[in-house]
Design an enzyme around this catalytic site. Structure first.
Site, PDB file in Angstrom:
ATOM      1  N   GLY A  31       0.808  -1.220   0.000  1.00 28.45           N
ATOM      2  CA  GLY A  31       0.000   0.000   0.000  1.00 28.45           C
ATOM      3  C   GLY A  31       0.835   1.260   0.000  1.00 28.45           C
ATOM      4  N   ALA A  32       0.211   2.400   0.392  1.00 31.62           N
ATOM      5  CA  ALA A  32       0.822   3.723   0.229  1.00 31.62           C
ATOM      6  C   ALA A  32       1.315   3.830  -1.219  1.00 31.62           C
ATOM      7  CB  ALA A  32       1.947   3.961   1.231  1.00 31.62           C
ATOM      8  N   HIS A  34       2.078   4.520  -5.152  1.00 31.32           N
ATOM      9  CA  HIS A  34       2.616   5.626  -5.946  1.00 31.32           C
ATOM     10  C   HIS A  34       2.727   5.152  -7.388  1.00 31.32           C
ATOM     11  CE1 HIS A  34       6.314   3.330  -5.688  1.00 31.32           C
ATOM     12  NE2 HIS A  34       6.277   3.390  -4.360  1.00 31.32           N
ATOM     13  N   HIS A  37       4.202   1.647  -8.202  1.00 36.14           N
ATOM     14  CA  HIS A  37       3.274   0.516  -8.093  1.00 36.14           C
ATOM     15  C   HIS A  37       2.365   0.462  -9.322  1.00 36.14           C
ATOM     16  CE1 HIS A  37       3.857   1.379  -3.604  1.00 36.14           C
ATOM     17  NE2 HIS A  37       4.230   0.126  -3.712  1.00 36.14           N
ATOM     18  N   ASP A 152      13.499  -3.266  -5.607  1.00 29.69           N
ATOM     19  CA  ASP A 152      13.864  -4.211  -4.547  1.00 29.69           C
ATOM     20  C   ASP A 152      14.598  -5.387  -5.194  1.00 29.69           C
ATOM     21  OD1 ASP A 152      12.419  -3.015  -2.086  1.00 29.69           O
ATOM     22  OD2 ASP A 152      10.957  -2.926  -3.697  1.00 29.69           O
ATOM     23  N   GLN A 155      15.123  -8.604  -3.282  1.00 31.46           N
ATOM     24  CA  GLN A 155      13.812  -9.226  -3.043  1.00 31.46           C
ATOM     25  C   GLN A 155      13.364 -10.008  -4.281  1.00 31.46           C
ATOM     26  OE1 GLN A 155      10.212  -7.563  -0.836  1.00 31.46           O
ATOM     27  NE2 GLN A 155       9.812  -6.846  -2.908  1.00 31.46           N
ATOM     28  N   SER A 187       9.122   5.543  -3.634  1.00 25.91           N
ATOM     29  CA  SER A 187       9.015   4.586  -2.539  1.00 25.91           C
ATOM     30  C   SER A 187       7.965   5.094  -1.557  1.00 25.91           C
ATOM     31  CB  SER A 187      10.368   4.478  -1.819  1.00 25.91           C
ATOM     32  OG  SER A 187      10.199   3.831  -0.571  1.00 25.91           O
TER      33      SER A 187
HETATM   34  P1  AMP Z   1       6.032  -2.261  -1.628  1.00 20.33           P
HETATM   35  O1  AMP Z   1       4.628  -1.779  -1.508  1.00 20.33           O
HETATM   36  O2  AMP Z   1       7.065  -1.262  -1.286  1.00 20.33           O
HETATM   37  O3  AMP Z   1       6.231  -3.608  -0.995  1.00 20.33           O
HETATM   38  O4  AMP Z   1       6.250  -2.521  -3.183  1.00 20.33           O
HETATM   39  C1  AMP Z   1       5.379  -3.348  -3.917  1.00 20.33           C
HETATM   40  C2  AMP Z   1       6.012  -3.619  -5.269  1.00 20.33           C
HETATM   41  O5  AMP Z   1       6.221  -2.395  -5.955  1.00 20.33           O
HETATM   42  C3  AMP Z   1       7.390  -4.307  -5.125  1.00 20.33           C
HETATM   43  O6  AMP Z   1       7.507  -5.298  -6.131  1.00 20.33           O
HETATM   44  C4  AMP Z   1       8.326  -3.161  -5.355  1.00 20.33           C
HETATM   45  O7  AMP Z   1       9.586  -3.548  -5.862  1.00 20.33           O
HETATM   46  C5  AMP Z   1       7.563  -2.334  -6.384  1.00 20.33           C
HETATM   47  N1  AMP Z   1       8.049  -0.964  -6.391  1.00 20.33           N
HETATM   48  C6  AMP Z   1       8.263  -0.157  -5.305  1.00 20.33           C
HETATM   49  N2  AMP Z   1       8.777   1.023  -5.695  1.00 20.33           N
HETATM   50  C7  AMP Z   1       8.889   0.969  -7.051  1.00 20.33           C
HETATM   51  C8  AMP Z   1       9.368   1.872  -8.052  1.00 20.33           C
HETATM   52  N3  AMP Z   1       9.832   3.085  -7.730  1.00 20.33           N
HETATM   53  N4  AMP Z   1       9.349   1.477  -9.346  1.00 20.33           N
HETATM   54  C9  AMP Z   1       8.882   0.247  -9.686  1.00 20.33           C
HETATM   55  N5  AMP Z   1       8.423  -0.651  -8.799  1.00 20.33           N
HETATM   56  C10 AMP Z   1       8.424  -0.307  -7.499  1.00 20.33           C
END
Ligand code: AMP
Length: 284
Positions: A31-32, A34, A37, A152, A155, A187
């Site tokens: 969530g949160a 951007h 995502h 990530d 990850q 992020s």
């Molecule tokens: P998170 O909500 O931070 O766990 O991220 C969810 C997914 O979005 C993960 O696969 C992240 O790698 C991806 N993600 C986060 N930030 C970005 C970004 N700036 N560009 C592309 N994918 C992202």
């Protein structure tokens, strides 16, 4: 967009889609949301078609309880963004739904070297939590395609490893990092930066660019040291500035001029820990 809170509701709906022969793409998030995502959602919609996004702030992957407590939750705005992106399904489970028998024995995932280096080293237990939630989500959603961000990097390697060792049939796709105009990787944690920190944060991207420009066959220690010093001069507390083999994450002390290299950085501004990476030997 349909919103499901339970596994049963979700699976009933996905069963109907699969019976119609639809390919399902899955975008797991915390969530949160951007634009980063949303780029995963867009790629899933384009390539897979029917797209499921999950929002679940996974407690088991936070090695620092304070980080978990302060993780931004913006569910109303998230739903608006997912609607605009024409997401088909949002899966919004409770902790109880994902971890029903929390008192039971917790499975350990064999991650080998990946768990000992970089994020594995600096965030003990983090990748066990990532595997735990991803194993569960991948089994629940049983999608044809999975979309995760290169942001990530480690990850992605851990989840690829999970998919191959657990014989999961979902195909992994890695989506390039989306950046702000000044280069800062988007992020959810950026929301926690104050104005001064937000201005300073661009130094991470600048460090990656400097490492790319400085990469030459031979010893790499100086390049890494300069990267740390630069970030420290901008007010960061540095966990690491490293150069690693892009396929294995083995840390490189010397570069032979041919191995693929990824630069990886993790550093704090105040209480906020930011990570970023760049494959230095890629064309872009
Ligand atoms: P998170 O909500 O931070 O766990 O991220 C969810 C997914 O979005 C993960 O696969 C992240 O790698 C991806 N993600 C986060 N930030 C970005 C970004 N700036 N560009 C592309 N994918 C992202």
């Amino acid at each position: 967009m349909l919103i499901f809170h339970t596994i049963q509701q979700l699976q009933r709906h996905l069963g109907l889609q699969q019976a119609k022969g639809r390919q399902v793409g899955f975008v797991p998030t915390m969530g949160a949301l951007h634009a980063g995502h949303l780029s995963l959602i867009a790629q899933s919609k384009q390539e897979a078609g029917f797209t499921v996004c999950s929002i679940f702030v996974n407690p088991t992957q936070f090695n620092d309880p304070k980080d978990f407590e302060k993780y931004p939750v913006t569910i109303k705005a998230d739903i608006e963004l997912l609607l605009k992106a024409e997401t088909d399904v949002l899966f919004l489970p409770s902790v109880q739904e994902i971890y029903p028998n929390d008192a039971g024995e917790v499975q350990q995932y064999e991650l080998g070297f990946l768990e000992t280096v970089l994020e594995g080293k600096y965030r003990p237990g983090h990748f066990q939590g990532v595997c735990r939630v991803m194993h569960r989500l991948l089994t629940i959603v049983n999608a044809h395609h999975l979309y995760m961000g290169q942001k990530d990097y480690q990850q992605c390697m851990v989840v690829s490893h999970l998919i191959s060792t657990k014989n999961i049939t979902t195909e992994m796709h890695i989506v390039p990092t989306l950046r702000e105009a000044d280069g800062l990787a988007m992020s959810s944690r950026n929301m926690r930066l104050n104005q001064e920190q937000r201005t300073a944060a661009v130094a991470i991207f600048q460090t990656l660019i400097q490492m790319k420009a400085a990469l030459q066959p031979g010893p790499l220690l100086e390049v890494k040291k300069r990267a740390t010093a630069f970030l420290e001069s901008k007010g960061f507390r540095v966990d690491y500035t490293e150069l690693a083999h892009a396929d294995t994450l083995a840390l490189l002390d010397d570069w032979n001029g041919t191995d693929p290299v990824v630069a990886v950085v993790a550093a704090y501004l105040g209480e906020v820990r930011l990570i970023d990476n760049m494959v230095l030997t890629a064309a872009d």
